[in-house]
Design a protein around this motif. Structure first.
Motif: not given
Length: 401
Positions: A309-318
């Motif tokens: 889950r922490p790595l899913t934030k990469v590229g989610a908004k930018a």
């Protein structure tokens, strides 16, 4: 259920792709890693002037840069097909245009009017730089419509390993051609009502590419195997080589089939581990076309589903992957001209990565993100519901918006 139990279920459980791929996934990180892999791959020929990473090890079948581009096309096939099935054709084409073109145009302008003058100054070739028949303005005009019509500027970079300012842009024309194919299939209703047409086309293309590759010694054929067909020329896209569009179209198609049949395609950690072994084994010992292509597709999509889950934030908004991809090559050319590679491959590559990330951040916040605010300009909102009747993952990747 404990966190370990949930992780074990995600990795080793067997679920259809439609359930395994949640709203938080790893597409953003995978795209960024693939873009960074291209930098590491190009650092060898552009910087230290050695052979491409993996080319000798795989017997000429694949190298790191080609593997990264292959991965890009698999992920694009999955994401873009879902977008094409969900949106009206007009909105789909508009979204694709504002996602690709503004960033490309800004990169061309920066390359022509910032990077190239610095290169001319470094090479003591400022005299005649602006009046050259293949000058900076001609560079922008020749390349603005995706196709690379002019790789060089004012006769510069002749002492570099490559005289082109941005050798990475060639793949954009092939990707856009795949986008147009998705738009045509969506407009004809194939993606929603006759998905078997896509599956049949991919199977036929796979069989043909295997037919070409099987004649290679020890089943060792390069990714871009010569087809014997003449190149195609399209308006705006320029020249499309059949030796590239057929394998890249196959990879894009594998991703598309995964999207269209995501209710039937099972995600399993054991199968992903097998896919990894087959990918490495075929790259090393032969048969990469037969085994490596489908293995790569399955492995990437499984990774997107099971990313922590922490790595899913990469590229989610930018999403910095596009900016890294389009700016890295001119940055690496400039660093090579300033002889940064004299300090070693690690220093040269590290500097390339840092500067490319800086350029990508600026590109995203100054160009790409503002352009995406135009998505709804003049077009009615129309969501067709996707290929499975389920909402699409909200955080699949910014590029597929």
């Amino acid at each position: 259920m404990s966190r370990i139990s949930r992780l074990g279920s995600a990795v080793f459980g067997t679920r259809p792709l439609s359930e395994a791929l949640g709203r938080e996934n790893g597409f953003g990180l995978l795209r960024l890693l693939l873009a960074l892999s291209v930098i590491f791959a190009h650092a060898m020929p552009l910087g230290v002037r050695r052979g491409s990473i993996g080319a000798h090890w795989s017997g000429g079948q694949v190298e790191l840069g080609g593997l990264a581009v292959s991965g890009f096309f698999v992920l694009s096939g999955f994401l873009i097909t879902g977008s094409g099935a969900r949106l009206s054709t007009a909105r789909f084409l508009w979204n694709r245009a504002i996602r690709i073109l503004p960033g490309l145009w800004a990169c061309l302008l920066v390359t022509a009017f910032v990077v190239a003058p610095l290169v001319a100054y470094r090479e003591h070739l400022l005299d005649g730089f602006w009046s050259h028949p293949q000058g900076p303005w001609q560079y922008v005009m020749a390349n603005w419509s995706i196709g690379t019509g002019q790789p060089g500027i004012s006769g510069l970079l002749t002492h570099n390993a490559d005289a082109g300012f941005n050798g990475s842009l060639w793949s954009l024309a092939y990707e856009v051609l795949c986008y147009l194919a998705v738009a045509a299939l969506a407009a004809l209703g194939v993606l929603r009502r006759a998905r078997w047409v896509v599956l049949g086309t991919v199977v036929a293309l796979y069989a043909y590419m295997v037919h070409l590759a099987i004649d290679g010694p020890g089943l060792r054929s390069p990714i871009y195997i010569p087809t014997g067909f003449p190149d195609w020329r399209f308006p705006f896209l320029g020249e499309i080589g059949t030796d590239k569009i057929l394998p890249l179209g196959l990879l894009f198609g594998l991703g598309a089939v995964a999207e269209l049949y995501k209710k039937s395609l099972r995600m399993n950690g054991i199968l992903a581990l097998l896919a990894f072994a087959l990918l490495v084994g075929s790259a090393r010992y032969g048969g990469f076309y037969l085994i490596g292509f489908p293995s790569l597709a399955y492995l990437l999509i499984w990774l997107a589903c099971c990313m922590p889950r922490p790595l899913t934030k990469v590229g989610a908004k930018a999403d910095f992957s596009y900016g890294v991809y389009i700016y890295a090559f001119p940055i690496q050319q400039g660093l090579a001209l300033w002889h940064v590679q004299r300090h070693g491959y690690a220093v040269y590559t590290g500097a390339s990565v840092v500067l490319a990330l800086v350029a990508a951040v600026l590109s995203w916040y100054l160009v790409e993100k503002p352009a995406l605010k135009l998505k709804n300009l003049g077009l009615p909102r129309k969501d067709l519901g996707g290929t499975s009747g389920q909402p699409q993952p909200a955080r699949a990747a910014a590029l597929a918006s």
